[in-house]
Structure formats: C-alpha cells, structure tokens
Scaffold this active site. Structure first.
Site, short mmCIF file in Angstrom:
data_model
loop_
_atom_site.label_atom_id
_atom_site.label_comp_id
_atom_site.label_asym_id
_atom_site.label_seq_id
_atom_site.Cartn_x
_atom_site.Cartn_y
_atom_site.Cartn_z
N GLU A 1 9.91 16.20 15.25
CA GLU A 1 10.29 16.10 13.84
C GLU A 1 9.44 17.08 13.02
O GLU A 1 8.21 17.09 13.14
CB GLU A 1 10.05 14.67 13.35
CG GLU A 1 10.45 14.48 11.90
CD GLU A 1 10.08 13.10 11.37
OE1 GLU A 1 8.91 12.70 11.53
OE2 GLU A 1 10.94 12.43 10.78
N LYS B 1 0.86 -1.19 0.00
CA LYS B 1 0.00 0.00 0.00
C LYS B 1 0.89 1.23 0.00
O LYS B 1 1.45 1.62 1.02
CB LYS B 1 -0.93 0.04 1.21
CG LYS B 1 -2.06 1.04 0.94
CD LYS B 1 -2.63 1.69 2.16
CE LYS B 1 -1.80 2.80 2.72
NZ LYS B 1 -1.69 4.00 1.88
N GLU C 1 10.56 1.46 10.02
CA GLU C 1 11.51 2.57 9.86
C GLU C 1 10.70 3.83 10.03
O GLU C 1 9.86 4.17 9.19
CB GLU C 1 12.16 2.52 8.49
CG GLU C 1 13.04 1.30 8.32
CD GLU C 1 13.60 1.16 6.92
OE1 GLU C 1 13.53 2.12 6.14
OE2 GLU C 1 14.09 0.07 6.61
N CYS D 1 13.73 11.11 6.14
CA CYS D 1 13.76 10.68 7.55
C CYS D 1 15.15 10.88 8.15
O CYS D 1 15.28 11.07 9.35
CB CYS D 1 13.35 9.23 7.65
SG CYS D 1 14.39 8.15 6.63
P1 NAD Z 1 2.55 8.34 7.51
O1 NAD Z 1 2.90 7.54 8.70
O2 NAD Z 1 1.51 9.36 7.63
O3 NAD Z 1 2.10 7.40 6.31
C1 NAD Z 1 2.89 6.33 5.85
C2 NAD Z 1 2.00 5.27 5.25
O4 NAD Z 1 1.21 4.70 6.27
C3 NAD Z 1 1.04 5.77 4.19
O5 NAD Z 1 0.95 4.81 3.17
C4 NAD Z 1 -0.28 5.88 4.96
O6 NAD Z 1 -1.41 5.76 4.17
C5 NAD Z 1 -0.16 4.69 5.89
N1 NAD Z 1 -0.96 4.77 7.11
C6 NAD Z 1 -1.30 5.86 7.82
N2 NAD Z 1 -2.02 5.52 8.91
C7 NAD Z 1 -2.15 4.17 8.89
C8 NAD Z 1 -2.79 3.22 9.71
N3 NAD Z 1 -3.45 3.57 10.81
N4 NAD Z 1 -2.73 1.91 9.38
C9 NAD Z 1 -2.07 1.51 8.27
N5 NAD Z 1 -1.44 2.37 7.45
C10 NAD Z 1 -1.47 3.68 7.74
O7 NAD Z 1 3.94 8.95 7.01
P2 NAD Z 1 4.15 9.97 5.83
O8 NAD Z 1 3.56 11.26 6.23
O9 NAD Z 1 3.74 9.34 4.55
O10 NAD Z 1 5.74 10.08 5.79
C11 NAD Z 1 6.44 10.97 6.60
C12 NAD Z 1 6.98 10.29 7.84
O11 NAD Z 1 7.68 9.10 7.48
C13 NAD Z 1 7.98 11.09 8.61
O12 NAD Z 1 7.73 10.94 9.99
C14 NAD Z 1 9.31 10.45 8.27
O13 NAD Z 1 10.32 10.64 9.21
C15 NAD Z 1 8.93 9.05 8.14
N6 NAD Z 1 9.88 8.33 7.28
C16 NAD Z 1 10.75 7.47 7.85
C17 NAD Z 1 11.67 6.82 7.08
C18 NAD Z 1 12.66 5.87 7.67
O14 NAD Z 1 13.29 5.14 6.92
N7 NAD Z 1 12.85 5.85 8.97
C19 NAD Z 1 11.67 6.98 5.71
C20 NAD Z 1 10.76 7.86 5.16
C21 NAD Z 1 9.86 8.52 5.96
C1 6OH Z 2 13.98 8.17 4.53
O1 6OH Z 2 13.35 9.14 4.20
C2 6OH Z 2 15.03 7.59 3.77
C3 6OH Z 2 15.25 6.28 3.84
C4 6OH Z 2 16.27 5.69 3.04
C5 6OH Z 2 16.38 4.36 2.90
O2 6OH Z 2 15.55 3.50 3.44
C6 6OH Z 2 17.45 3.79 2.13
O3 6OH Z 2 17.47 2.57 1.99
O4 6OH Z 2 18.32 4.53 1.64
#
Ligand code: NAD
Ligand code: 6OH
Length: 484
Positions: free
Chosen positions: A388, A176, A252, A286
């Site tokens: 964040e 998804k 992650e 992230c």
């Molecule tokens: P989000 O958590 O809002 O959404 C991520 C995904 O989860 C989307 O596909 C969304 O539809 C789904 N989702 C939301 N609520 C859900 C639920 N209750 N059950 C199942 N699925 C659900 O995140 P975002 O706004 O898309 O992305 C930004 C965030 O992601 C930031 O906090 C960022 O730090 C984090 N991020 C982390 C990494 C990492 O590797 N650690 C990488 C990229 C982004």
């Molecule tokens: C987050 O926004 C970035 C994540 C990066 C990776 O998961 C990667 O494999 O480089």
C-alpha cells in the site's frame, strides 16, 4: 485551533508535554497539542466507567437517539469551524472537506440515531422435552467503555463513524484521534458538551501510538473493546496489546485495491470514476484504487485519458475553491510515497506522468505536495503492486480475459475494496462476486449507504461496521430463555 487539549470527564485538560500541529500545505505550525499522559488516560477511562453507572447507563433509547440528533445539529451549526479545523490539520481542499468530511460527520450521528430507534432483535419459540415450550429472545446491552483509535486521512468522518454507533448503543467512549489531526475531535468534544452529553460519556485523549495515549488505551484494563482504523501493521500491534485482557476488536485497515476496466465500459464515466478512485484526497483513502487492470484493446486509450486527468488536477492552496488536490499529510508520509515512486523506477516501471515533487515558487514549496503519478510496465509480483502506497498513484496493467483480471485483482494479501467497470450486466455481478474483498463497486466508487456492511478481509481488517453490523460490535447480546 491554537492550543489543543484533551477532553476528560467533561473537562478540557492540559499536560506537561506538547507537540506541534503542522499545516501540510506550507509546513507552518498552526497549533500546539497537549499530549495525554498515562494518568490522563486513566482519568478518562475512570470517568467513562462512572458515566456508565450514572444516568447515561439508564437513558432510554429514544433519549439517546435524540442526543445523537442534537450532536449532528451541533456539527452543522459549527460547520465552518469544523471545515477550518479539518483543512488546517490536513491541507485537504475545501471543495472536498465541505462535500464529504464534515457532512458525513453529521450524517454518521443522524443515521445511527435512526438505526438504533428502528432496530429489533430475533426471538424463537422453542419446543421443550416436557411437551411445553420456551420463548427465547435477545436483549442488547452496551459493551462498556470503547477505545476508539482513528487515522488522519478522513479525521472527523472516521472518528464519528465509530463514536456515533458506540453512543447509540449506550457505551461510553475514550477516543484517540491521530496525532496529525487533533482539531476536529476536540471541536466534537465542545459540541458534545454544548448539547448536553453527560461528563465522561465522550472523552478525547491526544497523543501518539506506542508508549503514548494509543498504547495506554489499548492496554488499559478498564477498556472493554477497541475499534481501530489505520495501518495493518498498527492493527497487528494493537492485537498483541489487547491479547492479555482479551478485548474484542473491530479493525478497518489498509488496502491495495483493484479497479477492473472492461472494454465494454462507458468510457467517460469510467475514466472519471477511476480518476476519483485514484486521486481523491491525494490518494490517501483506504478504498483508493492503486492497481488498475484494463482490457487490452482499451489499454492505450485508457492510459492516455487518465494521464490527461492526472495532469489537469489542480494542486493548490486548500482554501482555493479551484483546488482539486492537496498535499500529503506530513513530510514523513511524503518521504514514504516518494520512496515508492523511486522503487517503482528501480523495479522497471515506465512513468506515464508525475513521479516527483511539484514546484510552485511560493509557500507551498515548504508543504508536502507530490505529483499525481501513473505507472505502467510492472510485473504483478513487483513490490509496487503489493504494498500500500497511500498516495496519488496507480499502476495500470493490461489483461486479456475475465479470469486473468479476477486472478490479478485477488492476488493480494489485502482485501478491502474493488471496482468493476462494465456495461455487461451479468459480467458486472459475476466479477463483483468473485472478488475477495469486503466492498465491491460496479460502475462507481465510494458510493456509501451507511446501513451496509463495511470492512475488509485479510490484511484489510477484522469484522464489519455499518448499520446493524455496528450495533453488533458496539453491544453485547444477552439471550433470555423463558419457560412458558
Ligand atoms: P496509523 O496506523 O499509523 O495510525 C492510526 C492511529 O493509530 C493513530 O491515531 C495512531 O496514533 C494510532 N497508533 C499508532 N500506533 C499505535 C499503537 N501501537 N497502539 C495504539 N495506537 C496506535 O495509520 P495512519 O497513518 O494514521 O493512517 C493511514 C493508514 O490507515 C493506511 O494504511 C490506510 O489504509 C489506513 N486506513 C484504513 C481505513 C479503513 O477503513 N480500512 C480508513 C482510513 C485509513
Ligand atoms: C478510508 O480511508 C475510508 C473509509 C470510509 C469509511 O469508513 C466510510 O464509512 O465511508
């Protein structure tokens, strides 16, 4: 991409409800996405289960690996379409998407093709009570049907980072993608079909999180494990959702990452590196650095150099090769980032540069751009230094001793990534090791070797992916003990 459909058991399917796909650079509607309902998610999961029982479940490793290579080839063949789709969904600059997002989409498949071909497992010769011995060895089996839920910031990169090892290990996948960025996942489904991935092995269901495709997936009894990248609060919601069916998770999550700049750093290299760590992808990474700590004698010079960098960024149209910085993903996310800019001022920050919305006098004024922003003057305890933001913004604070820098960097509930900037070899190693996070770069940022462990501590995640760490999550080990 026009109309965007889910891909279920080898078919592209519509549904009764659709939502708009918005281009973040000017707010234009560029597509319509059919939202998967519960029955569609059920069908995807059932198709995936059937695929595991069919020829896919018996495919030799070398054939699975060859298929992964063909998927990588397929992405490269349709590189420009992937690029167009990623740009339309995110508004990110073509210079970035063509260098990072799309190439990494292909690389993820190639790397895990190689890793699965060359992976081995441990074995032990064990003395037994009767004076004989036994041989213990482990075999790797697929975990089953993997639910893959991904965010919007690096859509293809983060999706394939999970789909590639999941398929390498012989699983079936129901993915998804984020509702903000549905296009490249759909294109990936087309590639899967073209290169001969059997129906049901890879499914895409579009929709939102709560009471939509995301939740239908995490609560589904036919899903064997959930791998998720996104916000920490969403991770907590997913943990609650998977609890009744005790699904393993790999998370992650968010970060509030520090960069520590010592007085002995290579100044030019450091300013370039930190500017990238703060501003690339408009700060929507992230791993981005939002807290910068600079040794006091260098502080004023560094702040000034980063200000010059921030003000020279080109906030342009995504397809303009000169553009360095695109919009944020949505109006809602821009409101969130702007509320943090206001909060910082309420908390007493001095705004070195930025702090608002740029004006262009063209269609971009309807998009979701914000000014790259540098803040100074806040206490460590300020919310600006705790939460964040996920935008093109950092706070810079001076420090006097190595211990103080480490203490401040570690003073967070997150723990994803950090960077240390110094030419003092021993200090680089020492400080890197004392930071509480999953990934520490010394004199660089976002240099990736896909064999290395990737993940975070605390609010930043659960588990590690990358190389054999991915294999360990996407497979079950069965230890076999043979009396000799
Ligand atoms: P989000 O958590 O809002 O959404 C991520 C995904 O989860 C989307 O596909 C969304 O539809 C789904 N989702 C939301 N609520 C859900 C639920 N209750 N059950 C199942 N699925 C659900 O995140 P975002 O706004 O898309 O992305 C930004 C965030 O992601 C930031 O906090 C960022 O730090 C984090 N991020 C982390 C990494 C990492 O590797 N650690 C990488 C990229 C982004
Ligand atoms: C987050 O926004 C970035 C994540 C990066 C990776 O998961 C990667 O494999 O480089």
């Amino acid at each position: 991409m026009g109309q965007i459909r889910s891909y279920v058991n080898g078919r592209f399917v519509e549904s009764g409800r659709a939502f708009e796909n918005i281009h973040p650079a000017d707010g234009r509607v560029v597509g319509e996405v059919f939202e998967a309902d519960r029955a569609t998610v059920d069908e995807a999961v059932e198709g995936a289960r059937r695929a595991l029982e069919g020829p896919w479940g018996r495919l030799p490793v070398r054939d699975r690996a060859a298929l992964l290579d063909r998927i990588a080839d397929g992405i490269e063949t349709r590189f420009d379409e992937f690029l167009e789709c990623e740009i339309a969904d995110t508004g990110k600059p073509i210079s970035l998407a063509s260098r990072i997002d799309i190439p990494r989409g292909a690389a993820n498949f190639r790397v895990f093709s190689n890793i699965i071909k060359s992976s081995g497992l441990e074995s032990f010769r064990t003395d037994t009570a009767d004076g004989g011995s036994a041989l213990n060895y482990a075999v790797r089996k697929p975990k089953g049907v993997i639910g893959v839920i991904t965010p919007w910031n690096l859509p293809l990169l983060l999706l394939t980072w999970k789909v590639a090892p999941a398929l390498a290990c012989g699983n079936a996948v129901v993915a998804k993608p984020s509702e903000e960025t549905p296009s490249t996942a759909t294109l990936l489904a087309e590639v899967m079909e073209e290169v001969g991935v059997p129906p049901g092995v890879f499914n895409v269901v579009h929709g939102f999180g709560p009471e939509s495709a995301g939740e239908f997936l995490t609560t589904h009894p036919g899903i064997d494990a959930v791998t998720f990248t996104g916000e920490s609060a969403t991770g907590a919601a997913i943990l609650r959702a998977v609890a009744p069916t005790v699904k393993p998770v790999s998370f992650e999550l968010g970060g509030k990452n520090a960069a520590i700049v010592f007085g002995d750093c290579d100044f030019e290299e450091t300013v370039n590196g930190v500017a990238e760590a703060v501003f690339s992808n408009t700060g929507q990474v992230c791993l981005a650095a939002e807290r910068i700590y600079v040794e006091r004698p260098l502080f004023d010079r560094f702040v000034e150099a980063l200000r010059v960098r921030a003000e020279s960024l080109v906030l342009g149209w995504p397809r303009d090769p000169a553009t360095t910085t695109g919009p944020l993903i949505s109006g809602a996310h821009r409101d969130k980032v702007l509320s943090h800019y206001e909060l910082a001022i309420d908390e007493g920050a001095e705004v070195v540069t930025g702090g608002g919305i740029p004006r262009f006098g063209d269609g971009r004024d309807r998009g979701f751009y914000v000014q790259p922003t540098i803040l100074v003057g806040l206490e460590e305890s300020a919310r600006t230094n705790r939460e964040e933001i996920f935008g093109p913004v950092c706070h810079i604070a001076p420090f006097d001793t190595e211990e103080e820098a480490i203490r401040n960097a570690n003073d967070t509930r997150y723990g994803l990534a950090a960077s240390v900037w110094t030419t003092h070899l021993k200090r680089g190693h020492r400080v890197a090791e004392s930071l509480r996070c999953g990934i520490t770069w010394v004199n660089c940022w976002f240099v990736r070797d896909l064999r290395t462990p990737f993940g975070g501590v605390g609010l930043s995640g659960i588990g590690r992916e990358g190389g054999r760490h991915s294999l360990d999550f996407y497979s079950e080990l069965n230890n076999i003990c043979v009396k000799l």
